[in-house]
Scaffold this active site. Sequence first.
Site, short mmCIF file in Angstrom:
data_model
loop_
_atom_site.label_atom_id
_atom_site.label_comp_id
_atom_site.label_asym_id
_atom_site.label_seq_id
_atom_site.Cartn_x
_atom_site.Cartn_y
_atom_site.Cartn_z
N ASP A 32 -20.08 -67.41 98.57
CA ASP A 32 -19.74 -65.98 98.55
C ASP A 32 -18.26 -65.81 98.90
O ASP A 32 -17.73 -66.53 99.75
CB ASP A 32 -20.60 -65.23 99.58
CG ASP A 32 -20.78 -63.76 99.22
OD1 ASP A 32 -21.91 -63.35 98.94
OD2 ASP A 32 -19.77 -63.02 99.21
N THR A 36 -18.06 -57.97 98.79
CA THR A 36 -18.91 -56.88 99.31
C THR A 36 -19.97 -57.43 100.26
O THR A 36 -20.72 -56.66 100.84
CB THR A 36 -19.63 -56.14 98.15
OG1 THR A 36 -20.28 -57.12 97.32
CG2 THR A 36 -18.66 -55.33 97.33
N ASP A 57 -14.80 -68.10 95.59
CA ASP A 57 -14.90 -67.14 94.50
C ASP A 57 -15.45 -67.88 93.28
O ASP A 57 -14.82 -68.85 92.81
CB ASP A 57 -13.48 -66.59 94.24
CG ASP A 57 -13.47 -65.52 93.17
OD1 ASP A 57 -14.32 -65.57 92.26
OD2 ASP A 57 -12.60 -64.64 93.24
N VAL A 58 -16.57 -67.43 92.73
CA VAL A 58 -17.20 -68.18 91.63
C VAL A 58 -16.37 -68.16 90.34
O VAL A 58 -16.67 -68.89 89.40
CB VAL A 58 -18.64 -67.69 91.31
CG1 VAL A 58 -19.59 -67.99 92.46
CG2 VAL A 58 -18.68 -66.23 90.91
N LEU A 74 -25.96 -64.32 91.71
CA LEU A 74 -26.02 -62.91 92.12
C LEU A 74 -24.62 -62.41 92.50
O LEU A 74 -24.48 -61.32 93.06
CB LEU A 74 -26.94 -62.76 93.34
CG LEU A 74 -28.41 -63.17 93.15
CD1 LEU A 74 -29.05 -63.49 94.48
CD2 LEU A 74 -29.20 -62.09 92.47
N ALA A 115 -28.56 -62.90 87.44
CA ALA A 115 -28.95 -61.53 87.77
C ALA A 115 -28.21 -60.58 86.85
O ALA A 115 -27.09 -60.16 87.12
CB ALA A 115 -28.61 -61.22 89.23
N TYR A 146 -18.69 -53.84 84.11
CA TYR A 146 -19.95 -54.32 84.68
C TYR A 146 -20.98 -54.57 83.58
O TYR A 146 -21.44 -55.69 83.39
CB TYR A 146 -20.47 -53.28 85.68
CG TYR A 146 -21.72 -53.69 86.42
CD1 TYR A 146 -21.67 -54.71 87.38
CD2 TYR A 146 -22.94 -53.06 86.19
CE1 TYR A 146 -22.81 -55.08 88.08
CE2 TYR A 146 -24.08 -53.44 86.88
CZ TYR A 146 -24.01 -54.44 87.84
OH TYR A 146 -25.15 -54.81 88.53
N THR A 176 -32.29 -51.53 93.07
CA THR A 176 -32.99 -52.16 94.19
C THR A 176 -32.37 -51.70 95.51
O THR A 176 -31.15 -51.48 95.58
CB THR A 176 -32.92 -53.69 94.03
OG1 THR A 176 -33.57 -54.01 92.79
CG2 THR A 176 -33.60 -54.43 95.15
P1 NAD Z 1 -23.95 -56.94 96.77
O1 NAD Z 1 -22.62 -56.37 96.49
O2 NAD Z 1 -24.57 -56.63 98.09
O3 NAD Z 1 -23.94 -58.52 96.62
C1 NAD Z 1 -23.07 -59.21 95.77
C2 NAD Z 1 -22.55 -60.42 96.54
O4 NAD Z 1 -21.73 -61.19 95.66
C3 NAD Z 1 -21.67 -60.02 97.72
O5 NAD Z 1 -22.00 -60.81 98.85
C4 NAD Z 1 -20.26 -60.33 97.23
O6 NAD Z 1 -19.37 -60.63 98.29
C5 NAD Z 1 -20.51 -61.51 96.32
N1 NAD Z 1 -19.49 -61.68 95.27
C6 NAD Z 1 -18.99 -60.74 94.43
N2 NAD Z 1 -18.09 -61.29 93.60
C7 NAD Z 1 -18.03 -62.61 93.92
C8 NAD Z 1 -17.29 -63.71 93.42
N3 NAD Z 1 -16.41 -63.57 92.43
N4 NAD Z 1 -17.47 -64.92 94.00
C9 NAD Z 1 -18.35 -65.08 95.01
N5 NAD Z 1 -19.08 -64.08 95.54
C10 NAD Z 1 -18.91 -62.86 94.99
O7 NAD Z 1 -24.89 -56.48 95.57
P2 NAD Z 1 -26.45 -56.65 95.34
O8 NAD Z 1 -27.02 -55.31 95.19
O9 NAD Z 1 -27.03 -57.59 96.33
O10 NAD Z 1 -26.44 -57.31 93.89
C11 NAD Z 1 -26.64 -58.72 93.71
C12 NAD Z 1 -26.66 -59.03 92.21
O11 NAD Z 1 -27.74 -58.33 91.58
C13 NAD Z 1 -25.40 -58.63 91.46
O12 NAD Z 1 -25.12 -59.59 90.49
C14 NAD Z 1 -25.78 -57.33 90.80
O13 NAD Z 1 -25.04 -57.10 89.63
C15 NAD Z 1 -27.25 -57.56 90.50
N6 NAD Z 1 -27.97 -56.28 90.40
C16 NAD Z 1 -28.24 -55.55 91.52
C17 NAD Z 1 -28.89 -54.33 91.40
C18 NAD Z 1 -29.23 -53.50 92.60
O14 NAD Z 1 -29.77 -52.40 92.43
N7 NAD Z 1 -29.02 -53.93 93.82
C19 NAD Z 1 -29.24 -53.85 90.13
C20 NAD Z 1 -28.92 -54.61 89.01
C21 NAD Z 1 -28.30 -55.85 89.15
#
Ligand code: NAD
Length: 314
Positions: A32, A36, A57-58, A74, A115, A146, A176
């Site tokens: 991570d 965020t 950073d991925v 994710l 995801a 996005y 979610t």
């Molecule tokens: P979140 O922002 O809480 O989690 C995302 C995590 O990814 C964070 O810890 C952030 O620091 C990390 N991150 C972001 N960019 C990065 C990078 N380049 N390298 C490494 N780490 C990175 O969001 P979430 O709600 O937990 O969502 C998780 C995943 O599920 C995401 O891919 C999101 O698109 C997908 N998703 C979530 C929802 C939802 O409602 N929560 C809906 C559709 C899709």
Amino acid sequence: MKTVLVAGGAGFIGSHLCDVLIEQGHKVFCVDNFATGHTNHIVHLMKNKHFKLIKHDVTKPFEIKGQLDEIYHLASRASPIDYQKFPTSTALANSIGTYNLVKLALKKNATLLFASTSEAYGEPREHPQKESYWGNVNPVGIRSCYDESKRFGEALLMAYHREMHADIKIVRIFNTYGPRLRPGDGRVISNFIRQALLGEPITIYGDGKQTRSFCYVSDMVRGLMMMMESDYIGPKNLGNPKEFTILQLANLIKNITGSKSELVFKKLPEDDPTKRQPDISSARDLLGWKPDIELEEGLKSTIEWFKILPLINY
Ligand code: NAD
Ligand code: UDP
């Protein structure tokens, strides 16, 4: 015991996934960059010898020593207000990030689960949305960093699967929520709970008649893991099919919190989808998955989590 990499493991859904994987006795690499994510979400795992945090950073290539069985991707900003502030890193996390992770999966002979999102359907002309629906997305709009990058991530993985036999899985996650959503996250449930608890006006964008279908995080994590363990590639919708208007959500949160906050109406953001409801018959019939937690019950535990937090700066 499996070795599992969770990219985005310090985030909201990712940290709950890390918890369950560790509980089940697996070894977890949490990758991570804390865009965020927050150490609060994983601090309780840091002393566990099977849990390793890698700050990275991925979008930049990386190596993992030894065996790797599964990768969950994710790692992407997920809140519209947030990803619109950082559109390039969001677009790259789902494109180059997915590219780096599929290459790692191929090298390690691991399964990669991506995801993706209900946003792949854009402003849907079919309701509820089935996986067979191709979507209606504005490719240059403010949400495209996005939704189009998620669509590209899906396409890239299908290409790697067809040409290189990469073992991939695609899941389209619908809204979610649950504990560890950050109060400052900007998504609707975070905003409404924070506003209700602080007695501030609850901000309804547009007329509040737009709909969303909200899935509790434990149901989502169970679905992600069932998909990972299945023989299916997807894309597979995961979400709770019970649909609510944003006004209904605001009133529910007001009732549960006993808040006196007034509802105020603000401009509807550009390209904000008017409706969203998953058709989960494929996940239900093929994976045997369905969500169990009703919105009211899930909101109650989410509100308890918000009550123990500093609501403003987190
Ligand atoms: P979140 O922002 O809480 O989690 C995302 C995590 O990814 C964070 O810890 C952030 O620091 C990390 N991150 C972001 N960019 C990065 C990078 N380049 N390298 C490494 N780490 C990175 O969001 P979430 O709600 O937990 O969502 C998780 C995943 O599920 C995401 O891919 C999101 O698109 C997908 N998703 C979530 C929802 C939802 O409602 N929560 C809906 C559709 C899709
Ligand atoms: N929304 C709202 N008030 C807020 C935040 C969001 O009315 O303070 C609305 C938003 O316009 C959208 C819905 O709630 O119609 C869900 O927004 P969110 O940002 O949670 O995620 P989305 O489903 O749009 O990706």
